[in-house]
Design a protein around this motif. Structure first.
Motif, short mmCIF file in Angstrom:
data_model
loop_
_atom_site.label_atom_id
_atom_site.label_comp_id
_atom_site.label_asym_id
_atom_site.label_seq_id
_atom_site.Cartn_x
_atom_site.Cartn_y
_atom_site.Cartn_z
N GLY A 17 0.82 -1.21 0.00
CA GLY A 17 0.00 0.00 0.00
C GLY A 17 0.85 1.26 0.00
N ALA A 18 0.20 2.41 -0.05
CA ALA A 18 0.90 3.68 0.09
C ALA A 18 1.46 3.78 1.51
N GLU A 19 2.56 4.48 1.67
CA GLU A 19 3.25 4.46 2.97
C GLU A 19 2.36 4.83 4.15
N PRO A 20 1.58 5.93 4.12
CA PRO A 20 0.77 6.25 5.30
C PRO A 20 -0.23 5.14 5.65
N VAL A 21 -0.70 4.44 4.63
CA VAL A 21 -1.68 3.38 4.86
C VAL A 21 -0.98 2.10 5.32
N ARG A 22 0.20 1.84 4.77
CA ARG A 22 0.99 0.69 5.23
C ARG A 22 1.28 0.81 6.72
N LEU A 23 1.60 2.00 7.17
CA LEU A 23 1.92 2.18 8.59
C LEU A 23 0.74 1.77 9.47
N VAL A 24 -0.46 2.15 9.08
CA VAL A 24 -1.66 1.76 9.83
C VAL A 24 -1.83 0.25 9.80
N ALA A 25 -1.67 -0.34 8.61
CA ALA A 25 -1.85 -1.78 8.48
C ALA A 25 -0.85 -2.53 9.35
N ILE A 26 0.40 -2.12 9.34
CA ILE A 26 1.43 -2.81 10.13
C ILE A 26 1.16 -2.66 11.62
N ARG A 27 0.72 -1.47 12.02
CA ARG A 27 0.39 -1.27 13.43
C ARG A 27 -0.75 -2.18 13.87
N GLU A 28 -1.77 -2.29 13.04
CA GLU A 28 -2.91 -3.14 13.38
C GLU A 28 -2.54 -4.63 13.36
N ILE A 29 -1.69 -5.03 12.43
CA ILE A 29 -1.27 -6.43 12.38
C ILE A 29 -0.58 -6.83 13.67
N GLY A 30 0.16 -5.91 14.26
CA GLY A 30 0.83 -6.20 15.53
C GLY A 30 -0.14 -6.57 16.64
N ARG A 31 -1.41 -6.25 16.48
CA ARG A 31 -2.42 -6.57 17.49
C ARG A 31 -3.20 -7.83 17.16
N PHE A 32 -2.92 -8.42 16.00
CA PHE A 32 -3.60 -9.65 15.61
C PHE A 32 -3.07 -10.82 16.44
N ASP A 33 -3.87 -11.88 16.49
CA ASP A 33 -3.38 -13.13 17.03
C ASP A 33 -3.26 -14.13 15.88
N GLY A 34 -2.57 -15.24 16.14
CA GLY A 34 -2.41 -16.25 15.10
C GLY A 34 -0.96 -16.53 14.79
N PRO A 35 -0.67 -17.74 14.30
CA PRO A 35 0.71 -18.18 14.10
C PRO A 35 1.43 -17.53 12.92
N THR A 36 0.69 -16.88 12.02
CA THR A 36 1.33 -16.33 10.83
C THR A 36 1.62 -14.83 10.93
N VAL A 37 1.24 -14.24 12.04
CA VAL A 37 1.34 -12.78 12.14
C VAL A 37 2.79 -12.30 12.04
N SER A 38 3.69 -12.94 12.77
CA SER A 38 5.09 -12.51 12.73
C SER A 38 5.68 -12.64 11.33
N ALA A 39 5.32 -13.71 10.64
CA ALA A 39 5.80 -13.89 9.27
C ALA A 39 5.28 -12.78 8.36
N GLU A 40 4.05 -12.36 8.56
CA GLU A 40 3.49 -11.26 7.77
C GLU A 40 4.22 -9.95 8.06
N LEU A 41 4.54 -9.73 9.33
CA LEU A 41 5.27 -8.51 9.67
C LEU A 41 6.67 -8.53 9.06
N MET A 42 7.33 -9.67 9.08
CA MET A 42 8.65 -9.76 8.48
C MET A 42 8.58 -9.60 6.96
N GLN A 43 7.47 -10.04 6.37
CA GLN A 43 7.29 -9.82 4.93
C GLN A 43 7.15 -8.33 4.65
N ALA A 44 6.42 -7.63 5.50
CA ALA A 44 6.30 -6.17 5.35
C ALA A 44 7.66 -5.50 5.53
N TYR A 45 8.46 -6.03 6.46
CA TYR A 45 9.81 -5.49 6.67
C TYR A 45 10.67 -5.69 5.43
#
Length: 206
Positions: free
Chosen positions: A60-88
């Motif tokens: 996404g666009a940077e300002p929107v990506r920031l919101v998405a990444i922040r919200e993902i940090g509050r998710f539960d589930g085994p794949t969340v960390s992998a998704e955050l590292m993909q964003a990284y």
């Protein structure tokens, strides 16, 4: 108005509402609406909604990506960390990387933070990952990082060891570090920490 209307439909008619919210989230001409759409998608437990948030975090666009990444940090589930590292790994700016580090810190994901601290070339991002490790109490990883990270990040490791209250390692560094600045910093952290072990060491080694 459009987003407010979709709020009431996302759970009952997600097959129609989620694609519309996705279109809004990827509309880089309306960043405020895009951010609100991502936030709304993140509140839903529907897999399609969460997958959309993951997708926004990656491209996404940077300002929107920031919101998405922040919200993902509050998710539960085994794949969340992998998704955050993909964003990284797809981050185009240090700002996005810093948000990934913050989200990983909320999850106390020591392994991912350790990986970033080891491979990140931007010293500001690297130091943030190190300090965040200290807040999660990652003693073992910090002890390895003091030896493995570039010298200009060792002060950050000392601050992280202080946050983790690792008086044993700070004493070890105060005894063995050859750099007088870093040695003095370790002693300063021990004085502030003021554990019985730290006080004893400082009294015996004035």
């Amino acid at each position: 108005v459009r987003i407010e209307a979709l709020t009431t439909l996302i759970e009952s008619h997600g097959d129609r509402a989620i694609p519309l919210l996705k279109d809004i989230a990827f509309d880089d001409k309306r960043p405020d609406e895009a951010r609100r759409a991502v936030w709304l998608l993140a509140q839903s437990r529907r897999p399609e909604a969460r997958n959309t948030v993951f997708e926004v975090a990656r491209r996404g666009a940077e300002p929107v990506r920031l919101v998405a990444i922040r919200e993902i940090g509050r998710f539960d589930g085994p794949t969340v960390s992998a998704e955050l590292m993909q964003a990284y790994s797809t981050a185009g700016t240090p700002r996005i990387k810093r948000q990934v580090v913050s989200s990983l810190g909320e999850r106390a994901d020591n392994l991912s933070l350790f990986r970033i601290a080891k491979v990140e070339s931007d010293p500001n991002v690297r130091n943030l990952a190190i300090v965040t490790l200290g807040r999660t109490g990652a003693h073992d990883q910090l002890r390895m990082l003091y030896v493995q990270t570039p010298r200009d990040s060792r002060a950050a490791v000392l601050a992280a060891l202080f946050a983790a209250r690792d008086d044993d390692e700070l004493i070890h560094i105060a005894r063995t570090e050859r750099d007088p600045v870093l040695r003095a910093r370790a002693r300063q952290q021990l004085r502030i920490l003021a554990t019985p072990k730290a006080i004893q060491y400082l009294n015996e080694n004035p």
